[in-house]
Write a protein that holds these residues in place. Structure first.
Motif, PDB file in Angstrom:
ATOM      1  N   GLY A   1      -6.749  -5.112  -6.240  1.00 32.91           N
ATOM      2  CA  GLY A   1      -8.147  -4.780  -6.011  1.00 32.91           C
ATOM      3  C   GLY A   1      -8.472  -4.379  -4.590  1.00 32.91           C
ATOM      4  O   GLY A   1      -9.587  -3.924  -4.312  1.00 32.91           O
ATOM      5  N   SER A   2      -7.515  -4.521  -3.670  1.00 34.33           N
ATOM      6  CA  SER A   2      -7.797  -4.225  -2.265  1.00 34.33           C
ATOM      7  C   SER A   2      -7.839  -2.732  -1.969  1.00 34.33           C
ATOM      8  O   SER A   2      -8.299  -2.325  -0.898  1.00 34.33           O
ATOM      9  CB  SER A   2      -6.748  -4.903  -1.377  1.00 34.33           C
ATOM     10  N   GLY A   3      -7.354  -1.890  -2.884  1.00 33.03           N
ATOM     11  CA  GLY A   3      -7.402  -0.449  -2.667  1.00 33.03           C
ATOM     12  C   GLY A   3      -6.717   0.276  -3.805  1.00 33.03           C
ATOM     13  O   GLY A   3      -5.830  -0.285  -4.466  1.00 33.03           O
ATOM     14  N   PRO A   4      -7.073   1.538  -4.059  1.00 29.02           N
ATOM     15  CA  PRO A   4      -6.507   2.277  -5.192  1.00 29.02           C
ATOM     16  C   PRO A   4      -5.007   2.521  -5.080  1.00 29.02           C
ATOM     17  O   PRO A   4      -4.353   2.777  -6.086  1.00 29.02           O
ATOM     18  CB  PRO A   4      -7.289   3.593  -5.188  1.00 29.02           C
ATOM     19  N   GLN A   5      -4.449   2.443  -3.871  1.00 26.59           N
ATOM     20  CA  GLN A   5      -3.013   2.641  -3.695  1.00 26.59           C
ATOM     21  C   GLN A   5      -2.269   1.332  -3.460  1.00 26.59           C
ATOM     22  O   GLN A   5      -1.084   1.334  -3.120  1.00 26.59           O
ATOM     23  CB  GLN A   5      -2.753   3.598  -2.531  1.00 26.59           C
ATOM     24  N   ASP A   6      -2.947   0.211  -3.657  1.00 27.87           N
ATOM     25  CA  ASP A   6      -2.334  -1.096  -3.435  1.00 27.87           C
ATOM     26  C   ASP A   6      -1.823  -1.651  -4.762  1.00 27.87           C
ATOM     27  O   ASP A   6      -2.525  -1.599  -5.783  1.00 27.87           O
ATOM     28  CB  ASP A   6      -3.338  -2.077  -2.824  1.00 27.87           C
ATOM     29  N   ARG A   7      -0.619  -2.195  -4.751  1.00 29.24           N
ATOM     30  CA  ARG A   7       0.000  -2.687  -5.981  1.00 29.24           C
ATOM     31  C   ARG A   7       0.762  -3.982  -5.698  1.00 29.24           C
ATOM     32  O   ARG A   7       1.473  -4.087  -4.693  1.00 29.24           O
ATOM     33  CB  ARG A   7       0.951  -1.631  -6.557  1.00 29.24           C
TER      34      ARG A   7
ATOM     35  N   MET B   1       8.320   4.137   2.618  1.00 29.78           N
ATOM     36  CA  MET B   1       7.070   4.839   2.359  1.00 29.78           C
ATOM     37  C   MET B   1       5.948   3.891   1.946  1.00 29.78           C
ATOM     38  O   MET B   1       4.843   4.334   1.637  1.00 29.78           O
ATOM     39  CB  MET B   1       7.278   5.894   1.271  1.00 29.78           C
ATOM     40  N   LEU B   2       6.236   2.587   1.962  1.00 32.42           N
ATOM     41  CA  LEU B   2       5.248   1.585   1.587  1.00 32.42           C
ATOM     42  C   LEU B   2       4.865   0.741   2.795  1.00 32.42           C
ATOM     43  O   LEU B   2       5.693   0.450   3.659  1.00 32.42           O
ATOM     44  CB  LEU B   2       5.798   0.670   0.488  1.00 32.42           C
ATOM     45  N   GLU B   3       3.617   0.350   2.835  1.00 29.79           N
ATOM     46  CA  GLU B   3       3.146  -0.600   3.846  1.00 29.79           C
ATOM     47  C   GLU B   3       3.015  -1.962   3.170  1.00 29.79           C
ATOM     48  O   GLU B   3       2.236  -2.136   2.240  1.00 29.79           O
ATOM     49  CB  GLU B   3       1.804  -0.177   4.417  1.00 29.79           C
ATOM     50  N   ILE B   4       3.818  -2.903   3.627  1.00 28.38           N
ATOM     51  CA  ILE B   4       3.829  -4.232   3.024  1.00 28.38           C
ATOM     52  C   ILE B   4       2.655  -5.037   3.587  1.00 28.38           C
ATOM     53  O   ILE B   4       2.576  -5.290   4.789  1.00 28.38           O
ATOM     54  CB  ILE B   4       5.157  -4.951   3.300  1.00 28.38           C
ATOM     55  N   LEU B   5       1.737  -5.399   2.712  1.00 22.29           N
ATOM     56  CA  LEU B   5       0.550  -6.148   3.125  1.00 22.29           C
ATOM     57  C   LEU B   5       0.777  -7.651   3.089  1.00 22.29           C
ATOM     58  O   LEU B   5       0.291  -8.383   3.938  1.00 22.29           O
ATOM     59  CB  LEU B   5      -0.634  -5.789   2.220  1.00 22.29           C
TER      60      LEU B   5
ATOM     61  N   HIS C   1       0.857  -1.191   0.000  1.00 23.75           N
ATOM     62  CA  HIS C   1       0.000   0.000   0.000  1.00 23.75           C
ATOM     63  C   HIS C   1       0.886   1.232   0.000  1.00 23.75           C
ATOM     64  O   HIS C   1       1.888   1.303   0.711  1.00 23.75           O
ATOM     65  CB  HIS C   1      -0.897  -0.003   1.237  1.00 23.75           C
ATOM     66  N   GLY C   2       0.520   2.225  -0.823  1.00 26.46           N
ATOM     67  CA  GLY C   2       1.254   3.473  -0.809  1.00 26.46           C
ATOM     68  C   GLY C   2       1.649   3.989  -2.173  1.00 26.46           C
ATOM     69  O   GLY C   2       2.458   4.910  -2.272  1.00 26.46           O
ATOM     70  N   PHE C   3       1.074   3.422  -3.234  1.00 32.23           N
ATOM     71  CA  PHE C   3       1.380   3.871  -4.594  1.00 32.23           C
ATOM     72  C   PHE C   3       0.327   4.882  -5.048  1.00 32.23           C
ATOM     73  O   PHE C   3      -0.862   4.572  -5.086  1.00 32.23           O
ATOM     74  CB  PHE C   3       1.411   2.688  -5.556  1.00 32.23           C
ATOM     75  N   ASP C   4       0.763   6.059  -5.426  1.00 32.24           N
ATOM     76  CA  ASP C   4      -0.162   7.108  -5.855  1.00 32.24           C
ATOM     77  C   ASP C   4      -0.564   6.932  -7.316  1.00 32.24           C
ATOM     78  O   ASP C   4      -1.741   6.906  -7.645  1.00 32.24           O
ATOM     79  CB  ASP C   4       0.471   8.483  -5.630  1.00 32.24           C
ATOM     80  N   ALA C   5       0.415   6.800  -8.202  1.00 31.13           N
ATOM     81  CA  ALA C   5       0.143   6.569  -9.624  1.00 31.13           C
ATOM     82  C   ALA C   5       0.061   5.063  -9.841  1.00 31.13           C
ATOM     83  O   ALA C   5       1.078   4.370  -9.856  1.00 31.13           O
ATOM     84  CB  ALA C   5       1.248   7.178 -10.467  1.00 31.13           C
ATOM     85  N   ASN C   6      -1.152   4.558  -9.994  1.00 30.34           N
ATOM     86  CA  ASN C   6      -1.335   3.107  -9.923  1.00 30.34           C
ATOM     87  C   ASN C   6      -2.454   2.664 -10.862  1.00 30.34           C
ATOM     88  O   ASN C   6      -3.429   2.029 -10.452  1.00 30.34           O
ATOM     89  CB  ASN C   6      -1.659   2.716  -8.471  1.00 30.34           C
TER      90      ASN C   6
END
Length: 634
Positions: A369-375, A413-417, A334-339
């Motif tokens: 699919g878990s969130g707009p900033q999740d990659r 700056m990323l949260e590892i899920l 989690h934490g990607f703005d341009a995604n």
């Protein structure tokens, strides 16, 4: 997913023979427990007559992240775990602080550090252990004659048409067969449910499930968790190639398997969950499965969908080492703005060494699919399992350094899920023909997936219609001997020809080519395919090799960059190219047969007796799928 520590606590423990003093202490707002020996004075030690010495001391402090914050995610956390023996790796520290769910079946269904070490042990065993084929467990036994009369009488009403072993991908075959009126059961060692991490696929491939009656169109939309475009291919700053609608859907395995599971049960299917296969006895007229809990299931046909490490496949192959291996590590963060875009294949660096093992890294990345900033980001490499190879944990140690540069986002700056990892062995003699009467391999167990792919879902959807129709016809005619079943896993020259591509993408020791050659070769091929248009590029990106596009691509590469030909021979080897040339010729032959002979023969085939009709239909299928002509542009 399980983690090493079970509660939100830290434990400091001094281990001696038999004395424990527990003292609660507090650090900040978190509670800890101290198990220690306090020997501050010799006279105090003498009070404990049974304690003669202090012979070990181990200090371990573990800290779990606090409760989820207001947005439902876990806040930043740390883990300090100094050990007397060795300090934990960065990978261990990261993985042990991540909260996760239970493990599920199928590749990529486990995320814990314990599961990573377990898989690394399997991978190490594949590389280093010499297998004695005589000591491999014999799961399947052939017993001459018919099923004994007492067993036949007691099982007359309970015999299944088909038992599918392995439910994660096997449930698609099982549901397709149940929709055709067969009595089907599934044996699954776990509770049958999908993993959290999405499967990436193209819409065209997903709609194959609608055509065979496994999903409805509305259910297709329900299971799609994310959709994105465009999709990039790129190689070490040589230029990017952008395409549309390639692996551009993220499908939720949890939703998908839940929907298909309910449909399977509604069609009369039976689930045997939390039970694994112990052995199979094959008689002339039936197969008897014995499960781990002692339960006995009779059936007419066993479908092995237990994946790359099926115990039946291990028996059939005699413990043979794989010919190739794809190693995959990655994360969902989690934490990607341009995604909004994806990478289908990308290389950001040249080949390098991990210890004594040369590797060429490739990347895939998809919005989650878990969130707009999740990659989701995957890093993968192809290695030779006959020699040395890096451990998955070694790859992850590299991943933490390389991924931020590739994605343009600092790790802090990323949260590892989730942390993702897997190994995908491949064999040149694939698909695997049936070795026993009444037993058939499907999916990854059969080796039907492309050797350059690391997931069997797309391959399963592509072949599901062919397999379900063929199995249904075999059941109807009782064509369940191994020769008849082998026609369902025929020689496919397009699959065999793919081996050259895996070899070309594998870094090899002492190959005599530059470290950047693999990227140069791939860019030359992709650039040529782009010039030739979607009819050439799109099938290749979906693991479908066709004769005409392949000829055009190779021809354009040789004309535009003839200087790379000597290096190709050095990289892949003369023997591999000669072997590939045979499959290349057969690919052209199958293309001719499917294009010109099939239309002439099909009406004649339909008038043959049942067994000959079954056999010739399988030949026609082999020509079509073996030439890649089952693929049609969207």
């Amino acid at each position: 997913m399980r983690v090493a520590s079970r509660t939100g606590e830290a434990v400091a423990r001094f281990n001696t023979r038999n004395l424990f003093i527990k003292l609660p202490i507090g650090i900040g707002s978190h509670q800890y427990t101290l198990h220690s020996f306090l020997f501050t004075h010799v006279n105090r030690v003498r009070r404990f007559r049974r304690v003669s010495s202090l012979h070990t001391m181990l200090l371990q402090v573990q800290y779990r992240s606090p409760a989820p914050n207001s947005n439902g995610r876990h806040g930043k956390s740390w883990k300090f775990s100094p050990r007397a023996s060795s300090a934990p790796s960065r990978t261990q520290r990261i993985m042990e602080k991540i909260s996760s769910g239970d493990e599920v079946g199928g590749a990529g269904g486990a995320y814990s550090y314990t599961a990573l070490k377990r898989l690394d042990q399997i991978w190490s065993g594949l590389r280093t252990t010499r297998i004695d084929s005589e000591n491999i467990p014999q799961v399947v036994t052939r017993i001459p004659g018919s099923l004994p009369q007492p067993d036949r009488t007691s099982n007359a009403d309970s015999i299944y048409d088909v038992i599918v072993c392995g439910g994660t991908l096997g449930i698609f075959v099982a549901t397709a067969l149940a929709s055709k009126g067969l009595r089907v059961g599934i044996v699954e060692r776990n509770i049958l449910k999908g993993r959290e991490q999405e499967w990436n696929i193209s819409r065209k491939e997903l709609l194959e499930l609608v055509q065979v009656g496994v999903l409805s169109n509305d259910e297709v939309e329900y299971v799609i968790a994310s959709e994105f475009n465009p999709n990039r291919c790129g190689f070490e700053n040589k230029g990017d190639i952008w395409v549309q609608d390639i692996l551009n859907l993220g499908v939720s395995p949890a939703k998908l398997l839940d929907v298909v599971k309910k449909r399977f049960i509604s069609l009369g299917g039976a689930l045997f969950e939390a039970r694994s296969l112990s052995n199979i006895s094959i008689y002339d007229d039936a197969a008897i499965l014995t499960l781990s809990n002692g339960e006995v299931l009779p059936c007419r046909l066993v479908v092995d969908s237990m994946g790359n490490f099926s115990p039946i496949v291990r028996q059939v192959r005699g413990g043979k080492k794989p010919d190739g291996m794809c190693l995959v590590v990655g994360t969902c963060c989690h934490g990607f703005d341009a995604n909004t875009t994806s990478d289908v294949i990308y290389s950001s660096s040249s080949a390098k060494n991990i210890g004594n093992s040369p590797v060429q890294y490739f990347w895939e990345a998809f919005p989650a699919g878990s969130g707009p900033q999740d990659r989701t980001t995957y890093m993968f490499t192809y290695v030779d399992p006959q020699g040395e190879g890096p451990a998955l944990e070694d790859l992850l140690e590299d991943y933490w350094d390389l991924m931020p540069a590739y994605q343009g986002k600092p790790l802090e700056m990323l949260e590892i899920l989730r942390v993702i990892f897997g190994i995908f062995p491949t064999y040149r003699d694939s698909p695997l023909p049936a070795s026993f009467d009444r037993v058939l391999q499907v999916g990854d167990a059969s080796g039907i997936q492309s050797p350059v792919s690391f997931g069997g879902f797309g391959s399963m959807t592509r072949h599901l219609g062919r397999l379900s129709t063929g199995i249904h016809e075999a059941m109807a005619g009782d064509f369940l001997d191994k020769d008849s079943l082998s026609l369902l896993n025929p020689y496919m020259p397009n699959l065999s020809a793919s081996w050259l591509f895996q070899r070309a993408m594998s870094a090899r020791p002492n190959s005599g080519v530059s470290s950047s050659f693999i990227n140069e070769l791939l860019f030359a091929n992709f650039q040529s395919m782009q010039k030739l248009g979607d009819r050439v590029l799109r099938p290749f990106l979906q693991d479908v090799i066709q004769f005409e596009p392949l000829v055009k691509t190779l021809g354009l590469v040789m004309l535009s960059q003839p200087q790379i030909l000597p290096s190709i021979f050095k990289q892949v080897g003369v023997g591999v190219i000669f072997d590939w040339s045979v499959h290349f010729f057969m690919l052209g032959y199958f293309t001719f047969l499917s294009s010109f002979i099939d239309p002439v023969m099909r009406s004649w085939v339909e008038n043959l007796p049942p067994r000959q009709k079954y056999e010739w239909r399988r030949y026609l299928d082999a020509w079509k799928y073996g030439s890649g002509l089952d693929y049609h542009q969207e």
